[in-house]
Design a protein around this motif. Structure first.
Motif, PDB file in Angstrom:
ATOM      1  N   ARG A 132       0.849  -1.236  -0.066  1.00  0.00           N
ATOM      2  CA  ARG A 132       0.188  -0.115   0.145  1.00  0.00           C
ATOM      3  C   ARG A 132       0.798   1.164   0.063  1.00  0.00           C
ATOM      4  O   ARG A 132       1.872   1.131   0.563  1.00  0.00           O
ATOM      5  CB  ARG A 132      -0.775   0.118   1.166  1.00  0.00           C
ATOM      6  N   PRO A 133       0.473   2.449  -0.562  1.00  0.00           N
ATOM      7  CA  PRO A 133       1.278   3.556  -0.472  1.00  0.00           C
ATOM      8  C   PRO A 133       1.806   3.917   0.941  1.00  0.00           C
ATOM      9  O   PRO A 133       2.877   4.330   1.075  1.00  0.00           O
ATOM     10  CB  PRO A 133       0.230   4.535  -1.018  1.00  0.00           C
ATOM     11  N   GLU A 134       0.780   3.475   1.876  1.00  0.00           N
ATOM     12  CA  GLU A 134       1.509   4.002   3.425  1.00  0.00           C
ATOM     13  C   GLU A 134       2.576   3.108   3.613  1.00  0.00           C
ATOM     14  O   GLU A 134       3.409   3.588   4.536  1.00  0.00           O
ATOM     15  CB  GLU A 134       0.374   3.832   4.343  1.00  0.00           C
ATOM     16  N   ALA A 135       2.749   2.028   3.221  1.00  0.00           N
ATOM     17  CA  ALA A 135       3.870   1.223   3.360  1.00  0.00           C
ATOM     18  C   ALA A 135       5.148   1.598   2.643  1.00  0.00           C
ATOM     19  O   ALA A 135       6.215   1.700   3.417  1.00  0.00           O
ATOM     20  CB  ALA A 135       3.695  -0.201   3.027  1.00  0.00           C
ATOM     21  N   VAL A 136       4.800   2.150   1.499  1.00  0.00           N
ATOM     22  CA  VAL A 136       5.908   2.795   0.918  1.00  0.00           C
ATOM     23  C   VAL A 136       6.483   3.980   1.624  1.00  0.00           C
ATOM     24  O   VAL A 136       7.679   4.182   1.653  1.00  0.00           O
ATOM     25  CB  VAL A 136       5.296   3.086  -0.514  1.00  0.00           C
ATOM     26  N   LEU A 137       5.471   4.856   1.818  1.00  0.00           N
ATOM     27  CA  LEU A 137       6.177   6.161   2.754  1.00  0.00           C
ATOM     28  C   LEU A 137       6.687   5.529   4.116  1.00  0.00           C
ATOM     29  O   LEU A 137       7.761   6.307   4.465  1.00  0.00           O
ATOM     30  CB  LEU A 137       4.804   7.117   3.046  1.00  0.00           C
ATOM     31  N   ASP A 138       6.227   4.423   4.772  1.00  0.00           N
ATOM     32  CA  ASP A 138       6.951   3.998   5.696  1.00  0.00           C
ATOM     33  C   ASP A 138       8.272   3.739   5.526  1.00  0.00           C
ATOM     34  O   ASP A 138       9.511   3.759   6.294  1.00  0.00           O
ATOM     35  CB  ASP A 138       6.107   2.740   6.545  1.00  0.00           C
ATOM     36  N   GLY A 139       8.652   2.657   4.456  1.00  0.00           N
ATOM     37  CA  GLY A 139       9.749   2.336   3.947  1.00  0.00           C
ATOM     38  C   GLY A 139      10.764   3.659   3.738  1.00  0.00           C
ATOM     39  O   GLY A 139      11.998   3.557   3.943  1.00  0.00           O
ATOM     40  N   LEU A 140      10.284   4.580   3.153  1.00  0.00           N
ATOM     41  CA  LEU A 140      10.700   5.811   2.747  1.00  0.00           C
ATOM     42  C   LEU A 140      11.619   6.501   3.945  1.00  0.00           C
ATOM     43  O   LEU A 140      12.411   6.951   4.138  1.00  0.00           O
ATOM     44  CB  LEU A 140      10.052   6.855   1.859  1.00  0.00           C
ATOM     45  N   MET A 141      10.558   6.454   5.117  1.00  0.00           N
ATOM     46  CA  MET A 141      10.670   7.144   6.406  1.00  0.00           C
ATOM     47  C   MET A 141      11.991   6.224   7.073  1.00  0.00           C
ATOM     48  O   MET A 141      12.859   6.903   7.699  1.00  0.00           O
ATOM     49  CB  MET A 141       9.563   7.122   7.376  1.00  0.00           C
ATOM     50  N   GLU A 142      11.907   5.094   6.972  1.00  0.00           N
ATOM     51  CA  GLU A 142      12.992   4.189   7.501  1.00  0.00           C
ATOM     52  C   GLU A 142      14.368   4.555   6.788  1.00  0.00           C
ATOM     53  O   GLU A 142      15.421   4.315   7.299  1.00  0.00           O
ATOM     54  CB  GLU A 142      12.582   2.638   7.437  1.00  0.00           C
ATOM     55  N   LEU A 143      14.300   4.596   5.548  1.00  0.00           N
ATOM     56  CA  LEU A 143      15.488   4.912   4.824  1.00  0.00           C
ATOM     57  C   LEU A 143      15.926   6.062   5.358  1.00  0.00           C
ATOM     58  O   LEU A 143      17.192   6.418   5.329  1.00  0.00           O
ATOM     59  CB  LEU A 143      15.144   4.906   3.227  1.00  0.00           C
ATOM     60  N   GLN A 144      15.077   7.047   5.555  1.00  0.00           N
ATOM     61  CA  GLN A 144      15.634   8.555   5.843  1.00  0.00           C
ATOM     62  C   GLN A 144      16.231   8.540   7.149  1.00  0.00           C
ATOM     63  O   GLN A 144      17.192   9.016   7.681  1.00  0.00           O
ATOM     64  CB  GLN A 144      14.343   9.451   5.886  1.00  0.00           C
ATOM     65  N   GLU A 145      15.715   7.497   8.337  1.00  0.00           N
ATOM     66  CA  GLU A 145      16.442   7.553   9.592  1.00  0.00           C
ATOM     67  C   GLU A 145      17.697   6.695   9.190  1.00  0.00           C
ATOM     68  O   GLU A 145      18.812   7.141   9.898  1.00  0.00           O
ATOM     69  CB  GLU A 145      15.521   6.482  10.341  1.00  0.00           C
ATOM     70  N   ARG A 146      17.714   5.970   8.295  1.00  0.00           N
ATOM     71  CA  ARG A 146      19.115   5.140   8.005  1.00  0.00           C
ATOM     72  C   ARG A 146      20.181   6.241   7.627  1.00  0.00           C
ATOM     73  O   ARG A 146      21.352   6.110   7.861  1.00  0.00           O
ATOM     74  CB  ARG A 146      18.856   3.965   7.105  1.00  0.00           C
TER      75      ARG A 146
END
Lengths: 232, 408, 176
Positions: A132-146
């Protein structure tokens, strides 16, 4: 990333550089299959990926930071993916979007590469078919934390330097707020407050009797100590 | 302008490789191009900017649908069909389930048929929205992409209420559907469709008589009726050439013969006509949905035949026949009688037909989907030779190639 | 086979090419003819040109591998045709032996046939005589074997790029 982790100026500089990197990601959407539809949905106005700074898909690998591998990669397509990955300049990150890119999905046959991590190193896996697009955005936020922490927090059981610093900072703060001064501890041991024994489960006595909590309940025969004692 | 003496037989590059004549340049518009459509490689030969030869190469998304289906049970193929034409997955589901029902020789109940028509037309609308939106964006009109994706979101939220998923729906079963439409769905659908109609009207105002757009797409990628039929074109590509062939009218299936709709046709078969045909088809689909909502009967959504549907739970746990039926259906799968069928249905892109061969055991012998856009990409050299490189973009956009359907 | 009981097109073909038609059936309303391999090209030309059948469109071209059913001959070519003007559909089948799996190409009759025959060659290994450009279309050139044949195992992968080691992967086996 070989930056010097000592000193105040360099750590602040690192933080600023990472902050700017994570909020201005240029994406290369390597779109192959059905996940592309959810990628389009995440990138367009309803779910809006541009509020995270990752607005522009630049379709040239030389100008991009993040390689979004969206959809199934077949063996015929694999050399092209590898070429595109090698053309990207450091620092670069890879996101495996969807089940097919993470592990081959439910296609386990002669033509599908079983996960792109068999070809290139992957930073984030986003699961879903399609996610879902929400999961995509969650993945992007995780990448930003990394990106902010210069890598995953724990790797091979060791913290990376930024995360270690972060943890020490936090420990200092906690101690500052919750540390009980020595004088108070001395006072509590010499003059115990009498209402403390009113707390449930708390006992002032120093000799505790170990009681088997299971005695009296229906336990299988093998676990009853009493029976074992009786038989012997 | 057109290349004089364009030979129909030499679809592959007319200039031999290794020719010392350096005025012909060969470039590859390679698989990883701004991939709104999919991965196809065009090996073009250019004289300046004029295309003199082209050779498409496909297969970059070949996921082995047919081999996977042969190693699954009949019902396990339905998720694979979702991912064939992934912009209109419900039409694939419906096509496959109806083909298996034809193998069995049964029909789904009336309510199931009407809901299938409604969901199928919603899928068709999303297909055309995605196609026209992406094509307009590539020609330069970026706004339409955002508006059409927003319209698509309205519809996908409704699809999610019924089937549980936005894209990979997996909704039809043999003899009916898995779930029923919830209460209040038809009213919500009518509201959303009104919004979609507004969006399409706005886009029509901005694009249809826009000189810049018309200059880009008019007389580009034209094809004559006879060539189109010989190439096996179906769907909007053929209707733009002037041939009124729509599977829903020519070989009616489901309840389409009770619904009144028009089949829009174009005249010249160029990209502009295809755009107009697709926009009009969206309006016709909205009208079909409105009629089907009015005619919606009350009744079961799944047939009660013995080895097609799981029995009610009170029978499964209540009597031995229910238990045995449930067990056999789960462990051995559906076992349609031996035979072969071909059922043509109208997919988002054209005629998608499922050719199924069964030998009476629970394992499929052959599951084949006739891909609609295979023919269009095959005809790409014919559509583009004689035009300029910049014309590849609107032509390929109007072709609506979907990788999952092309390569399966 | 009595000519009066056959559907229209089958009756027509049986009349004009008496020894070409081996079998005919109409299972679930789909008219099907099984044609002898040697007469196949002539029958196709007749189907396209004659005004009584007028099949302008070649809809689908595929093959079926009958190895698991233990039926000889092994391959069965299946052609679907559609006549727009007369609203008719037809299925034509040709049986091919395993050792002799080649058949005449009909690419000069309908333009769509070119790529369909290439796909059939790629997936099954059936050679089409007089095809202008018979090469693989779905799989890459270095691939060995023909994937849709029943004796090609589904899981056998032939990667062309170098794969790296991945730690801690659980290999799940497909079981049916």
């Amino acid at each position: 990333m070989t930056t010097n982790y000592d000193g105040f100026l360099t750590t602040t500089f690192d933080n600023v550089v990472n902050w700017s990197r994570k909020f201005s990601l240029f994406q290369y959407p390597f779109v192959t299959a059905c996940c592309g539809m959810e990628y389009m949905a995440a990138a367009c106005s309803h779910y809006d990926i541009s509020r995270f700074g990752a607005e522009i898909p630049r379709f040239s690998p030389r100008q991009c930071d993040v390689l979004w591998v969206v959809g199934t990669i077949t063996h015929k397509m694999a050399p092209i993916l590898k070429t595109v990955y090698e053309q990207m300049a450091e620092p670069k990150w890879v996101i495996a979007f969807g089940a097919c890119a993470s592990s081959g999905g439910f296609y386990q046959n002669y033509s599908v590469l079983q996960g792109i991590d068999r070809l290139i190193p992957v930073d984030i896996y986003i699961a879903g078919c399609p996610p879902r697009p929400e999961a995509v955005l969650d993945g992007l936020m995780e990448l930003q934390e990394r990106i902010q922490d210069d890598g995953p927090k724990v790797k091979n059981g060791m913290l990376n330097p930024q995360a270690m610093r972060h943890q020490e900072q936090k420990k200092d703060q906690l101690e500052k707020y919750f540390r009980i001064p020595d004088k108070e501890i001395l006072e509590n041991t010499q003059n115990p407050k009498s209402n403390r024994s009113a707390m449930p489960g708390y006992s002032n006595s120093t000799d505790h009797v170990v009681v088997n909590p299971r005695i009296g309940y229906n336990t299988p025969k093998g676990f009853r100590e009493e029976d074992a004692l009786k038989e012997s | 302008m057109s290349l004089a003496g364009r030979q129909l037989d030499t679809l592959v590059t007319p200039v031999p490789k290794g020719d010392p004549d350096t005025s012909i340049m060969e470039i590859e518009i390679g698989p990883a191009h701004p991939a709104m459509h999919g991965i196809v490689r065009f090996t073009t030969q250019l004289d300046g900017e004029l295309i003199v030869g082209m050779d498409p190469e496909i297969g970059y998304l070949h996921r082995g649908f047919e081999k996977e289906s042969e190693n699954s049970k009949w019902i396990q193929v339905i998720p694979y069909t979702d991912r064939l034409n992934y912009v209109s997955p419900l039409l694939n589901n419906i096509g496959y389930s109806m083909a298996v029902e034809k193998l069995y020789g049964i029909e789904a109940p009336r309510r199931a048929e009407f809901t299938r028509v409604i969901m199928g037309e919603i899928s068709r609308i999303t297909d055309h929205l995605t196609c026209v939106g992406a094509a307009a964006m590539e020609v330069g009109a970026f706004t339409f992409f955002l508006w059409f994706i927003k319209a698509r979101e309205y519809l996908w939220e409704l699809v999610e209420e019924v089937t549980g998923a936005r894209l990979t729906t997996n909704w039809t079963r043999f003899g009916g559907n898995a779930t029923d439409i919830p209460d209040g769905f038809l009213d919500a659908l009518q509201e959303r469709l009104n919004k979609v109609k507004e969006i399409i009207a706005e886009c029509d105002n901005l694009l249809t008589r826009n000189k810049i757009f018309i200059d880009r797409v008019k007389d580009v990628g034209a094809i004559s009726k006879e060539d189109a039929i010989s190439f096996g074109f179906t769907g909007p590509m053929l209707r733009a050439c002037g041939v009124p062939y729509d599977v829903r009218r020519a070989d009616p299936y489901s309840v389409y013969d009770e619904i009144d709709f028009e089949v829009p046709i174009g005249s010249t078969g160029d990209c502009y006509d295809r755009y107009l045909v697709r926009m009009e088809e969206i309006r016709q689909s909205i009208s079909i949905i409105e009629q089907a909502s009015d005619m919606m009967p009350v009744g079961p959504i799944m047939t009660n035949e013995r080895m097609l549907n799981y029995p009610d739970k009170k029978d499964v746990y209540g009597n031995i026949e229910g238990l045995i039926d449930h067990f056999k259906l789960v462990m051995e799968g559906h076992q349609p009688p031996a035979g072969e069928v071909y059922l043509p249905t109208e997919g988002g892109n054209g005629e998608i037909g499922f050719y199924l061969v069964s030998d009476g055991s629970g394992d499929p012998v052959r599951v084949r989907m006739r891909p609609a856009c295979f023919n269009y990409v095959e005809a790409m050299p014919f559509l583009t030779v004689g035009h300029y490189v910049a014309d590849i973009v609107p032509i390929f956009g109007s072709v609506n190639m979907i990788g999952g359907e092309l390569d399966r | 086979m009595k000519l009066e009981t056959l559907p229209e097109t089958s009756a027509l073909i049986s009349e004009c090419f008496p020894d070409a038609v081996l079998e005919t059936h109409e299972h679930r309303g789909d008219e099907t003819l099984v044609i002898d391999k040697s007469k196949f090209l002539k029958v196709c030309e007749f189907l396209r040109d004659d005004s009584r059948c007028n099949f302008e469109m070649m809809v689908d071209l595929t093959a079926v591998d009958r190895l698991e059913q233990d039926v000889k001959p092994r391959f069965e070519m299946v052609y679907h045709f559609k006549s727009l003007s007369l609203s008719k559909r037809l299925r034509l089948k040709v049986h091919l032996e395993e050792e002799d799996s080649n058949i005449d190409s009909i690419h000069h009759l309908w333009k769509a046939v070119n790529w369909y025959e290439r796909e059939c060659y790629d997936m099954y290994g059936i050679i089409f005589n007089n095809h202008p450009d018979l090469r693989r279309i779905m799989m890459y050139d270095q691939f060995e074997g023909h994937p849709l044949r029943k004796d090609y195992p589904m899981d056998r992968q032939q990667p062309i790029s170098e794969l790296r080691e991945v730690e801690e992967r659980n290999e799940y086996e497909r079981s049916l």
